[in-house]
Design a protein around this motif. Sequence first.
Motif, PDB file in Angstrom:
ATOM      1  N   LYS A  68       0.835  -1.197   0.000  1.00 22.83           N
ATOM      2  CA  LYS A  68       0.000   0.000   0.000  1.00 22.83           C
ATOM      3  C   LYS A  68       0.870   1.249   0.000  1.00 22.83           C
ATOM      4  CE  LYS A  68      -3.887  -2.219   2.394  1.00 22.83           C
ATOM      5  NZ  LYS A  68      -4.888  -2.110   3.483  1.00 22.83           N
ATOM      6  N   VAL A  92       1.684  -4.822   4.240  1.00 30.58           N
ATOM      7  CA  VAL A  92       0.753  -5.358   5.235  1.00 30.58           C
ATOM      8  C   VAL A  92       0.628  -6.864   5.029  1.00 30.58           C
ATOM      9  CG1 VAL A  92      -1.543  -5.200   6.246  1.00 30.58           C
ATOM     10  CG2 VAL A  92      -0.500  -3.173   5.190  1.00 30.58           C
ATOM     11  N   ILE A 116       1.957  -4.614  10.041  1.00 30.52           N
ATOM     12  CA  ILE A 116       2.263  -3.522   9.120  1.00 30.52           C
ATOM     13  C   ILE A 116       3.762  -3.235   9.161  1.00 30.52           C
ATOM     14  CG2 ILE A 116       1.715  -1.168   8.419  1.00 30.52           C
ATOM     15  CD1 ILE A 116      -0.850  -1.398  10.105  1.00 30.52           C
ATOM     16  N   VAL A 167       7.214  -1.505   6.810  1.00 33.03           N
ATOM     17  CA  VAL A 167       7.528  -0.514   5.776  1.00 33.03           C
ATOM     18  C   VAL A 167       8.755  -1.007   5.020  1.00 33.03           C
ATOM     19  CG1 VAL A 167       6.505   1.530   6.845  1.00 33.03           C
ATOM     20  CG2 VAL A 167       8.826   0.859   7.465  1.00 33.03           C
ATOM     21  N   TYR A 210      -4.032  -5.817  14.934  1.00 35.25           N
ATOM     22  CA  TYR A 210      -2.829  -5.597  14.132  1.00 35.25           C
ATOM     23  C   TYR A 210      -1.634  -5.327  15.038  1.00 35.25           C
ATOM     24  CZ  TYR A 210      -3.652  -0.615  15.069  1.00 35.25           C
ATOM     25  OH  TYR A 210      -3.853   0.596  15.693  1.00 35.25           O
ATOM     26  N   GLU A 263       3.994   0.975   2.677  1.00 40.09           N
ATOM     27  CA  GLU A 263       3.516  -0.035   3.621  1.00 40.09           C
ATOM     28  C   GLU A 263       3.499  -1.429   2.996  1.00 40.09           C
ATOM     29  OE1 GLU A 263      -0.245   0.962   5.271  1.00 40.09           O
ATOM     30  OE2 GLU A 263       0.445   2.863   6.137  1.00 40.09           O
ATOM     31  N   ARG A 308       5.666   0.530  11.832  1.00 40.45           N
ATOM     32  CA  ARG A 308       6.060   1.622  10.943  1.00 40.45           C
ATOM     33  C   ARG A 308       6.990   2.631  11.604  1.00 40.45           C
ATOM     34  NH1 ARG A 308       0.184   3.307   8.778  1.00 40.45           N
ATOM     35  NH2 ARG A 308      -0.258   2.766  10.968  1.00 40.45           N
ATOM     36  N   ASP A 328       1.788  -2.851  14.552  1.00 44.13           N
ATOM     37  CA  ASP A 328       2.274  -1.775  13.684  1.00 44.13           C
ATOM     38  C   ASP A 328       3.766  -1.547  13.941  1.00 44.13           C
ATOM     39  OD1 ASP A 328       2.791   0.504  12.242  1.00 44.13           O
ATOM     40  OD2 ASP A 328       0.964   1.546  12.865  1.00 44.13           O
ATOM     41  N   SER A 358      -3.245  -8.614  11.290  1.00 42.39           N
ATOM     42  CA  SER A 358      -2.253  -8.161  10.314  1.00 42.39           C
ATOM     43  C   SER A 358      -1.025  -7.558  10.983  1.00 42.39           C
ATOM     44  CB  SER A 358      -2.876  -7.134   9.369  1.00 42.39           C
ATOM     45  OG  SER A 358      -3.333  -6.003  10.092  1.00 42.39           O
ATOM     46  N   TYR A 368       0.632  -2.415  19.108  1.00 40.16           N
ATOM     47  CA  TYR A 368      -0.339  -3.454  18.766  1.00 40.16           C
ATOM     48  C   TYR A 368      -1.697  -3.100  19.352  1.00 40.16           C
ATOM     49  CZ  TYR A 368       0.761  -5.235  23.480  1.00 40.16           C
ATOM     50  OH  TYR A 368       0.958  -5.365  24.832  1.00 40.16           O
ATOM     51  N   TYR A 410      -1.087 -10.351   6.157  1.00 36.77           N
ATOM     52  CA  TYR A 410      -2.298 -10.861   6.805  1.00 36.77           C
ATOM     53  C   TYR A 410      -2.061 -12.305   7.232  1.00 36.77           C
ATOM     54  CZ  TYR A 410      -4.607  -6.701   5.056  1.00 36.77           C
ATOM     55  OH  TYR A 410      -4.958  -5.394   4.811  1.00 36.77           O
TER      56      TYR A 410
END
Length: 284
Positions: free
Chosen positions: A222, A228, A238, A240, A270, A226, A274, A272, A236, A281, A230
């Motif tokens: 994305k 992602v 995420i 980078v 999720y 990103e 990033r 994260d 998920s 989370y 699953y």
Amino acid sequence: MVRVKYRKFKKKPSKVKKILFKLIRPVFLLGSLSALAFFFFGTSRFDPSDIKVEGVRRVNSEEVIAVITPFFEEKHLGLFSGNVFIFDRSGARARLTEFFPRVSDVSFKINIRSRELNIIITERNKAVAIWCGVMSLPESEDIINKEQQENCFNIDEEAFAFEEALQTQGTLLLTIKNERSNQELKQIGERVTEESFLKNLLYIRDVFKETSQLGISAVVLKDPDEVVAYTLENWSIIFVDSRSIEDQVTALREILKSQIPPEKRKQLDYIDLRVEERAYYKYR
């Protein structure tokens, strides 16, 4: 009595003979080389007596021969047609890989005595993932036509798309969906992404399958950077791709080990990664 010795006078070769002699040698040499070249290249003596194809599984041998045959009919220097000595190997290899995306490499083996040409084909047979290019539709487009904007291909370890992906393969191979706005939809025979980037995505899948028994069903790319992933547990992760994927995977493994026990993983929404050196989370 006095004897008088007479010396025989040796007549020096004339300048004309010297010039002729100097001219005859290169002319003779050139004529010999021309005759030899004509013997090898200008006659049908060394045209291939037979063309055979080896190594094919899915590629049609007759089609391979049909693509390669014109290289023995083309004229070189406007005089000689291609034979087993002078046909354009690099051009033939490029033409075959262009016509048959499944072909990854081509080599040629020639039997001089029998003038038999063997074309040795290496096919792309092992798919490591499914790559789907997904283009965003304008708001005016009918949602029914959305499937027309998604092209999915089987890709090999070098990230080449070599055939259309079957829908049933989605559970067997990692599916990678590219939803980024700056993408170009790829076609069969093209490299869909950098080989190193594909290795990073496969690394994410393999690490969690081996260490955490955590299956990755799909990866979606994305905007702007990103990645992602699953999981089969319906949550998920995420990432980078502008930072080291390995470092992010290490951070993820640490947080799963120290803060999120296996019995609570299914409650996750999720994780994260990033923000550098941070991991966030969220539970559902």
